[in-house]
Write a protein that holds these residues in place. Structure first.
Motif, PDB file in Angstrom:
ATOM      1  N   THR A 378       0.830  -1.214   0.000  1.00 25.69           N
ATOM      2  CA  THR A 378       0.000   0.000   0.000  1.00 25.69           C
ATOM      3  C   THR A 378       0.859   1.257   0.000  1.00 25.69           C
ATOM      4  N   ARG A 379       1.948   1.267   0.805  1.00 28.43           N
ATOM      5  CA  ARG A 379       2.823   2.436   0.842  1.00 28.43           C
ATOM      6  C   ARG A 379       3.497   2.669  -0.502  1.00 28.43           C
ATOM      7  N   GLU A 380       3.921   1.606  -1.154  1.00 28.16           N
ATOM      8  CA  GLU A 380       4.615   1.780  -2.428  1.00 28.16           C
ATOM      9  C   GLU A 380       3.697   2.347  -3.506  1.00 28.16           C
ATOM     10  N   LEU A 381       2.428   1.960  -3.491  1.00 26.88           N
ATOM     11  CA  LEU A 381       1.509   2.400  -4.547  1.00 26.88           C
ATOM     12  C   LEU A 381       0.665   3.599  -4.126  1.00 26.88           C
ATOM     13  N   ALA A 382       0.866   4.084  -2.901  1.00 26.92           N
ATOM     14  CA  ALA A 382       0.056   5.213  -2.436  1.00 26.92           C
ATOM     15  C   ALA A 382       0.223   6.453  -3.311  1.00 26.92           C
ATOM     16  N   PRO A 383       1.459   6.852  -3.704  1.00 26.34           N
ATOM     17  CA  PRO A 383       1.576   8.047  -4.558  1.00 26.34           C
ATOM     18  C   PRO A 383       0.811   7.902  -5.881  1.00 26.34           C
ATOM     19  N   LEU A 384       0.901   6.728  -6.493  1.00 23.48           N
ATOM     20  CA  LEU A 384       0.189   6.519  -7.758  1.00 23.48           C
ATOM     21  C   LEU A 384      -1.316   6.601  -7.552  1.00 23.48           C
ATOM     22  N   ALA A 385      -1.818   6.026  -6.434  1.00 21.03           N
ATOM     23  CA  ALA A 385      -3.249   6.086  -6.160  1.00 21.03           C
ATOM     24  C   ALA A 385      -3.687   7.500  -5.849  1.00 21.03           C
ATOM     25  N   ALA A 387      -2.346  10.252  -6.894  1.00 21.86           N
ATOM     26  CA  ALA A 387      -2.322  11.050  -8.111  1.00 21.86           C
ATOM     27  C   ALA A 387      -3.599  10.861  -8.920  1.00 21.86           C
ATOM     28  N   GLN A 388      -4.261   9.715  -8.744  1.00 28.30           N
ATOM     29  CA  GLN A 388      -5.499   9.437  -9.472  1.00 28.30           C
ATOM     30  C   GLN A 388      -6.731   9.713  -8.617  1.00 28.30           C
ATOM     31  N   GLY A 389      -6.511  10.122  -7.366  1.00 29.86           N
ATOM     32  CA  GLY A 389      -7.627  10.400  -6.473  1.00 29.86           C
ATOM     33  C   GLY A 389      -8.273   9.155  -5.927  1.00 29.86           C
ATOM     34  N   THR A 390      -7.516   8.094  -5.722  1.00 29.29           N
ATOM     35  CA  THR A 390      -8.046   6.811  -5.262  1.00 29.29           C
ATOM     36  C   THR A 390      -7.550   6.546  -3.856  1.00 29.29           C
ATOM     37  N   ALA A 391      -8.472   6.052  -2.996  1.00 31.75           N
ATOM     38  CA  ALA A 391      -8.112   5.687  -1.632  1.00 31.75           C
ATOM     39  C   ALA A 391      -7.673   4.231  -1.617  1.00 31.75           C
ATOM     40  N   LEU A 392      -6.459   3.985  -1.099  1.00 33.72           N
ATOM     41  CA  LEU A 392      -5.885   2.631  -1.067  1.00 33.72           C
ATOM     42  C   LEU A 392      -5.662   2.255   0.391  1.00 33.72           C
ATOM     43  N   THR A 393      -6.353   1.207   0.873  1.00 35.09           N
ATOM     44  CA  THR A 393      -6.260   0.796   2.271  1.00 35.09           C
ATOM     45  C   THR A 393      -5.968  -0.702   2.350  1.00 35.09           C
ATOM     46  N   ALA A 394      -5.437  -1.110   3.532  1.00 36.55           N
ATOM     47  CA  ALA A 394      -5.128  -2.520   3.787  1.00 36.55           C
ATOM     48  C   ALA A 394      -5.683  -2.900   5.141  1.00 36.55           C
ATOM     49  N   GLY A 395      -6.115  -4.153   5.283  1.00 36.89           N
ATOM     50  CA  GLY A 395      -6.676  -4.608   6.554  1.00 36.89           C
ATOM     51  C   GLY A 395      -6.814  -6.115   6.539  1.00 36.89           C
ATOM     52  N   GLY A 396      -7.629  -6.619   7.478  1.00 37.41           N
ATOM     53  CA  GLY A 396      -7.865  -8.051   7.552  1.00 37.41           C
ATOM     54  C   GLY A 396      -7.072  -8.705   8.647  1.00 37.41           C
ATOM     55  N   GLN A 397      -7.069 -10.016   8.662  1.00 37.58           N
ATOM     56  CA  GLN A 397      -6.418 -10.821   9.688  1.00 37.58           C
ATOM     57  C   GLN A 397      -4.940 -11.009   9.368  1.00 37.58           C
ATOM     58  N   ALA A 419      -7.003  -2.266 -11.183  1.00 40.65           N
ATOM     59  CA  ALA A 419      -8.108  -1.537 -10.569  1.00 40.65           C
ATOM     60  C   ALA A 419      -7.981  -0.036 -10.817  1.00 40.65           C
ATOM     61  N   LEU A 420      -6.734   0.481 -10.747  1.00 41.49           N
ATOM     62  CA  LEU A 420      -6.536   1.907 -11.016  1.00 41.49           C
ATOM     63  C   LEU A 420      -6.848   2.240 -12.469  1.00 41.49           C
ATOM     64  N   LYS A 421      -6.436   1.367 -13.387  1.00 43.98           N
ATOM     65  CA  LYS A 421      -6.735   1.609 -14.798  1.00 43.98           C
ATOM     66  C   LYS A 421      -8.234   1.571 -15.075  1.00 43.98           C
ATOM     67  N   ARG A 425     -12.251   4.202  -7.259  1.00 43.81           N
ATOM     68  CA  ARG A 425     -12.012   5.282  -6.318  1.00 43.81           C
ATOM     69  C   ARG A 425     -11.667   4.768  -4.926  1.00 43.81           C
ATOM     70  N   HIS A 426     -11.949   3.505  -4.661  1.00 44.01           N
ATOM     71  CA  HIS A 426     -11.587   2.882  -3.386  1.00 44.01           C
ATOM     72  C   HIS A 426     -11.066   1.473  -3.674  1.00 44.01           C
ATOM     73  N   ILE A 427      -9.861   1.188  -3.177  1.00 43.15           N
ATOM     74  CA  ILE A 427      -9.253  -0.136  -3.338  1.00 43.15           C
ATOM     75  C   ILE A 427      -8.860  -0.631  -1.958  1.00 43.15           C
ATOM     76  N   THR A 428      -9.265  -1.872  -1.640  1.00 43.33           N
ATOM     77  CA  THR A 428      -9.021  -2.431  -0.306  1.00 43.33           C
ATOM     78  C   THR A 428      -8.272  -3.751  -0.444  1.00 43.33           C
ATOM     79  N   LEU A 429      -7.184  -3.880   0.340  1.00 43.02           N
ATOM     80  CA  LEU A 429      -6.420  -5.123   0.393  1.00 43.02           C
ATOM     81  C   LEU A 429      -6.729  -5.814   1.716  1.00 43.02           C
TER      82      LEU A 429
END
Length: 524
Positions: A378-385, A387-397, A419-421, A425-429
């Motif tokens: 998530t940190r590595e792709l955060a700038p790219l997300a 720049a496109q106005g997309t929220a990128l989050t991670a969670g789970g067990q 997903a970005l292509k 607007r919201h991507i969850t891992l």
């Protein structure tokens, strides 16, 4: 339904038909034999009766009330204890006269009148029977009486439900009815005096029916036991016959693109299964050669293309840095450099696919903690997300599993990039345990436009793209998901997509947890 069950049902049904035919034939033959024996017994009884009655002084017909009245058949009861006998005289007729009278009665009315007269005459001369209820004597219908008179041997066989004289039970009987001369009176001066008479000699059918009922029960028992035994035997034999085919099937299912060198076993059965296994092995040999040629071509072509593409990109960059090109020339050089970089990425993807197909994809397995792993992606792709106005989050067990972090990161980056292509607007891992803790599932969900069902089955095909969401202008070549599937399958896992148009898409990567040390035993 499997072939084994179809063969079992076929042979069981065939045996059921054969047993049914044999059972009906056995019953028919047994009934025919028993009835034939009974008819022969009745014939012998009739002859014995006529011989015996000629030797007794019966006299004329009795008045009917006393069993020892003149003309009664009671003295014959001890000679024929198991038979029912009734006799009626036709004193004014002989056989030829009676037949001639029946032939002359051509109209139905005249024939009925003659038959009624004959019937009244027999009723008047009927002697008290033996073995029968005197209140319910035997009689013949018009058709039976006509058949008796017209019969060539003046005999017919009828069956009646008779009330027995002593028990009062109603029992089925079979009677031999004979129209012939019988000596009922003592011999006179002119010799024996025979009278035309209708004689009924019958025996009960109870024993015959009991024998047939017992035979039916035996046949039914044999039918059920035979079907069960035949069904079980057919199932076992079909299983043994199809076992070599199942071995070939299991071996064929294990063979894929990465182990085409394996072959299915060829059972030495000398039948079609051995021929099929040989044909499959020959086909696998041809496929192996074809796949190997394709892999060599892809690998060699990629290696050969890498050098000139690198040279083109380098010279374009050199001209941009060391010369003063005009604006039109600078635009062309930038296009050349951009397409060279794109071609370089494509060549790298083709090389990776070639390694994956050949089984040469190397993995550096190590324990991975899913929570920090997804957070790093998530940190590595955060700038790219962003720049496109997309929220990128991670969670789970948080799950510990074994895998190659660099390769798996490549898979997740590809899924997030798709997903970005697609304009999400919201991507969850997320991550979690599956299959009772034996597997871990990494999921990438988005709220994009979704994918139509007809595209889902082909998204992992090489160079296949959904044009309305992933265009060539965005740099996609349709190889990302194919590479991702190769990496996941090299880990022993699987990858699939779930999507609904207008509801977004979720990509799942499910991997085995692997052989990890139990750290709990080392904790003091």
């Amino acid at each position: 339904m499997t072939l084994r069950w179809r063969l079992t049902l076929f042979y069981t049904a065939l045996l059921a038909v054969l047993l049914t035919v044999v059972g009906f034939a056995a019953l028919f033959l047994m009934r025919t034999s028993l009835v034939g024996n009974l008819d022969r017994e009745l014939q012998r009884t009739y002859r014995s009766f006529t011989d015996t009655v000629s030797q007794l002084q019966l006299g004329g017909p009795g008045e009917g009330a006393e069993q020892d009245a003149p003309g009664s058949l009671s003295p014959l009861r001890y000679f024929f204890p198991n038979d029912a006998i009734q006799i009626e005289e036709l004193a004014f007729y002989d056989l030829q006269t009676l037949r001639a009278a029946l032939d002359q009665a051509r109209t139905p009315g005249a024939r009925r009148q003659l038959l009624d007269y004959v019937r009244r005459l027999t009723e008047a001369t009927r002697r008290p029977p033996i073995g029968l209820d005197r209140a319910a004597p035997l009689g013949l219908s018009d058709a039976e009486l006509t058949g008796l008179i017209d019969s060539p041997d003046t005999q017919i066989v009828v069956e009646r439900d008779i009330k027995e004289a002593y028990s009062g039970r109603v029992t089925p009987y079979r009677f031999l009815v004979t129209l012939g001369p019988v000596q009922l009176k003592p011999s006179g001066l002119s010799g024996p005096q025979e009278t035309l008479a209708v004689t009924y000699v019958g025996r009960p059918l109870t024993a015959l029916h009991d024998t047939l009922a017992q035979l039916r029960r035996v046949i039914l028992l044999l039918f059920v036991v035979g079907l069960i035994t035949a069904g079980a035997g057919a199932y076992l034999l079909a299983g043994r016959a199809l076992q070599p085919l199942r071995q070939v099937q299991r071996a064929a299912e294990r063979i894929g693109g990465q182990n085409l060198g394996e072959r299915v076993p060829e059972p030495r059965t000398g039948d079609e299964v051995e021929s099929l296994a040989g044909a499959l092995n020959a086909m696998l040999g041809r496929l192996e050669g074809s796949f190997e040629a394709q892999r060599r071509f892809t690998s060699d072509a990629s290696h050969e293309l890498r050098t000139p593409v690198t040279a083109i990109s380098g010279h374009a960059s050199y001209l941009l840095r060391r010369t003063e090109p005009t604006p039109q020339q600078r635009e062309s050089l930038n296009i050349i450099r951009s397409e060279s970089e794109r071609l370089t990425n494509l060549i790298a993807s083709l090389l990776q696919l070639a390694r994956s197909d050949s089984g040469a994809l190397t993995l550096t397995r190590q324990p991975i903690l899913s929570g920090p792993f997804l957070a790093e992606v998530t940190r590595e792709l955060a700038p790219l997300a962003q720049a496109q106005g997309t929220a990128l989050t991670a969670g789970g067990q948080d799950v510990v599993f074994e895998g190659d972090p660099d390769r798996l990161k490549q898979v997740l980056i590809n899924l997030i990039g798709n997903a970005l292509k697609a304009g999400a607007r919201h991507i969850t891992l997320t991550s979690g345990l599956q299959e009772e803790g034996r597997e871990v599932r990494l999921s990438v969900g988005d709220d994009g436009p979704g994918i139509a069902p007809e595209h889902l089955a082909r998204l992992f095909d090489r160079f296949y793209r959904v044009e309305d969401s992933r265009s060539r202008d965005q740099g996609g070549a349709g190889l990302g998901l194919s590479i991702a599937r190769g990496i996941v399958e090299a880990h022993g896992g699987r990858i699939w997509l779930e999507s609904e148009v207008g509801q977004g898409t979720t990509a799942h990567v499910q991997l085995p947890v692997g052989d990890l040390p139990d750290l709990g035993d080392d904790v003091p």
